[in-house]
Design an enzyme around this catalytic site. Structure first.
Site, PDB file in Angstrom:
ATOM      1  N   ASP A  89       0.857  -1.179   0.000  1.00 18.64           N
ATOM      2  CA  ASP A  89       0.000   0.000   0.000  1.00 18.64           C
ATOM      3  C   ASP A  89       0.898   1.235   0.000  1.00 18.64           C
ATOM      4  O   ASP A  89       2.113   1.137   0.141  1.00 18.64           O
ATOM      5  CB  ASP A  89      -0.978  -0.029   1.168  1.00 18.64           C
ATOM      6  N   ASP A 262      -7.763  -7.126   1.426  1.00 14.87           N
ATOM      7  CA  ASP A 262      -6.788  -7.349   2.498  1.00 14.87           C
ATOM      8  C   ASP A 262      -7.468  -6.928   3.789  1.00 14.87           C
ATOM      9  O   ASP A 262      -8.354  -6.064   3.773  1.00 14.87           O
ATOM     10  CB  ASP A 262      -5.543  -6.477   2.318  1.00 14.87           C
ATOM     11  N   CYS A 300     -13.359 -27.196   9.126  1.00 13.54           N
ATOM     12  CA  CYS A 300     -12.119 -26.547   8.683  1.00 13.54           C
ATOM     13  C   CYS A 300     -11.036 -27.586   8.397  1.00 13.54           C
ATOM     14  O   CYS A 300     -10.886 -28.569   9.114  1.00 13.54           O
ATOM     15  CB  CYS A 300     -11.641 -25.562   9.739  1.00 13.54           C
ATOM     16  N   CYS A 302      -7.709 -26.794   8.235  1.00 10.26           N
ATOM     17  CA  CYS A 302      -6.395 -26.208   8.535  1.00 10.26           C
ATOM     18  C   CYS A 302      -5.579 -27.111   9.465  1.00 10.26           C
ATOM     19  O   CYS A 302      -6.108 -28.030  10.092  1.00 10.26           O
ATOM     20  CB  CYS A 302      -6.540 -24.806   9.121  1.00 10.26           C
ATOM     21  N   CYS A 305      -6.922 -27.163  13.144  1.00 11.42           N
ATOM     22  CA  CYS A 305      -8.134 -27.967  13.360  1.00 11.42           C
ATOM     23  C   CYS A 305      -7.859 -29.460  13.201  1.00 11.42           C
ATOM     24  O   CYS A 305      -8.529 -30.281  13.814  1.00 11.42           O
ATOM     25  CB  CYS A 305      -9.246 -27.504  12.428  1.00 11.42           C
ATOM     26  N   HIS A 331      -5.626 -20.690  11.672  1.00 12.83           N
ATOM     27  CA  HIS A 331      -7.037 -21.049  11.472  1.00 12.83           C
ATOM     28  C   HIS A 331      -7.844 -19.882  10.892  1.00 12.83           C
ATOM     29  O   HIS A 331      -8.556 -20.042   9.894  1.00 12.83           O
ATOM     30  CB  HIS A 331      -7.663 -21.513  12.787  1.00 12.83           C
TER      31      HIS A 331
HETATM   32 ZN   LIG Z   1      -9.034 -24.458  11.269  1.00 13.73          ZN
END
Ligand SMILES: [Zn+2]
Length: 369
Positions: A89, A262, A300, A302, A305, A331
């Site tokens: 930016d 963003d 999820c 990820c 998780c 996460h």
């Molecule tokens: Zn997760």
């Protein structure tokens, strides 16, 4: 550079932006690496959660460690160990957020560094020179946002200055392969928002940021102004909604033709133990998670998780362990990258409206204003 539109449906777009450091599938969510790091995560972890592009801040890097120093160290990609696309930016938002400390003229902005109080001066030319030193893939033009609420006179003056600065930014030499995006402003005034889009699209920018929204105005105002500007901006160039990123905002803005986002939200709230789930935000400090053996979010995929329970994460936060910040950040970022990814894949399927409705329902998002 090429921006290729692959599909469009109900005003939403799926595309591909090619940069000097690789491709970005759009709509795309960009994790924020303010100080040349996505807080608490390594570049490999950021890559593993599916992010293709990062945002970093010209204002912060210019003050510390300095654009020239980063250039001597091989540029921002090498410095931070991220070889994918980076958008920087321009610092406009940060400089003008300092509010009482900033003096603005047509030439540029003078402000006090938040680090040591030293007097600093940014002009469109100096800001583009810093972004050239950083070697980012996408450089943003220097702009003057206004805060909510703003008077008509303040808004108009800031917008006109933003337009003049945009033209001056384009006269500066970019880094090799660096794309340049203009920033449309116009405060909270429909006529000025329209005018800003029309003026900026007349300039040869590679894409456009929509700036100065989600600064405290009611959501209905944000979405109305956003719709108005995306209806005017050229179809064949990418559009980036700056600094916006609640799950609700992402879905609504994609529906209005935004390609890039963003937001610090997912990592900032993660460090306070606040977790994004389908079904709403939860705070791990709450006692009800003390023996909750389930993952942060059932659906999820990820790393956090897959391996850890809510009870364990809660324990880490209560004990003040750094790993808690890291796992919660992984996460939360994955949730937003995945939400945007699922929406992206739906565009052009012919079932976008239905899939959007399901996402709104799953995520317990507020109804359309
Ligand atoms: Zn997760």
């Amino acid at each position: 550079m090429s921006f290729e539109l692959l599909a469009e449906e109900d005003g939403a777009r799926r595309g591909r932006l090619t940069t000097a450091h690789g491709m970005i599938d759009t709509p795309a969510f960009m994790p924020v690496g303010t100080q040349a790091t996505v807080k608490a995560l390594s570049p490999d972890e950021v890559r593993a959660l599916g992010a293709q592009v990062l945002l970093s801040n010209t204002y912060h890097l210019a003050l510390r460690p300095g654009g020239e120093r980063i250039a001597r160290l091989g540029g921002l990609h090498k410095f931070m160990g991220w070889d994918g696309p980076i958008l920087t930016d321009s610092g406009g938002f940060q400089v003008f957020s300092l509010d009482h400390l900033v003096k603005v003229s047509d030439e540029g902005a003078t402000f006090r560094s938040h680090l040591d109080g030293s007097e600093q001066h940014f002009t469109p030319e100096s800001v583009m020179a810093i972004q050239r030193q950083l070697g980012s893939d996408i450089a943003m033009a220097f702009d003057q946002p206004v805060s909510w609420p703003a008077t008509a006179a303040t808004t108009k003056a800031a917008m006109e200055r933003t337009h003049q600065w945009a033209a001056r930014c384009l006269e500066s030499q970019p880094a090799a392969g660096q794309l340049r995006f203009g920033i449309v402003q116009g405060g909270f005034d429909e006529q000025l928002r329209r005018e800003s889009a029309e003026v900026l699209m007349g300039l040869p920018f590679d894409g456009f940021g929509v700036g100065g929204l989600s600064l405290g105005e009611p959501k209905g105002v944000t979405y109305r102004l956003l719709s108005l500007q995306t209806a005017i901006l050229p179809r064949e160039r990418p559009r980036y909604l700056m600094g916006v990123g609640t799950p609700e905002d992402l879905v609504e803005a994609i529906a209005r033709g935004i390609d890039m986002f963003d937001c610090v939200l997912p990592t900032r709230i993660a460090r306070n133990g606040s977790i994004l789930t389908r079904g709403g935000r939860i705070n791990l400090r709450n006692r009800r998670f003390i023996e909750d053996a389930g993952p942060l979010d059932e659906g999820c995929d990820c790393y956090t998780c897959a391996r850890f329970s809510r009870a364990y994460l809660r324990h880490l936060f209560m004990a003040g362990e750094i790993l808690g910040h890291r796992l919660a950040s992984i996460h939360n970022l994955r949730m937003l990258v995945r939400l945007v990814g699922e929406t992206r894949q739906a565009i052009g399927s012919g079932r976008l409206a239905q899939i959007m409705a399901t996402l709104r329902d799953q995520w317990a998002l507020a109804p359309l204003p």
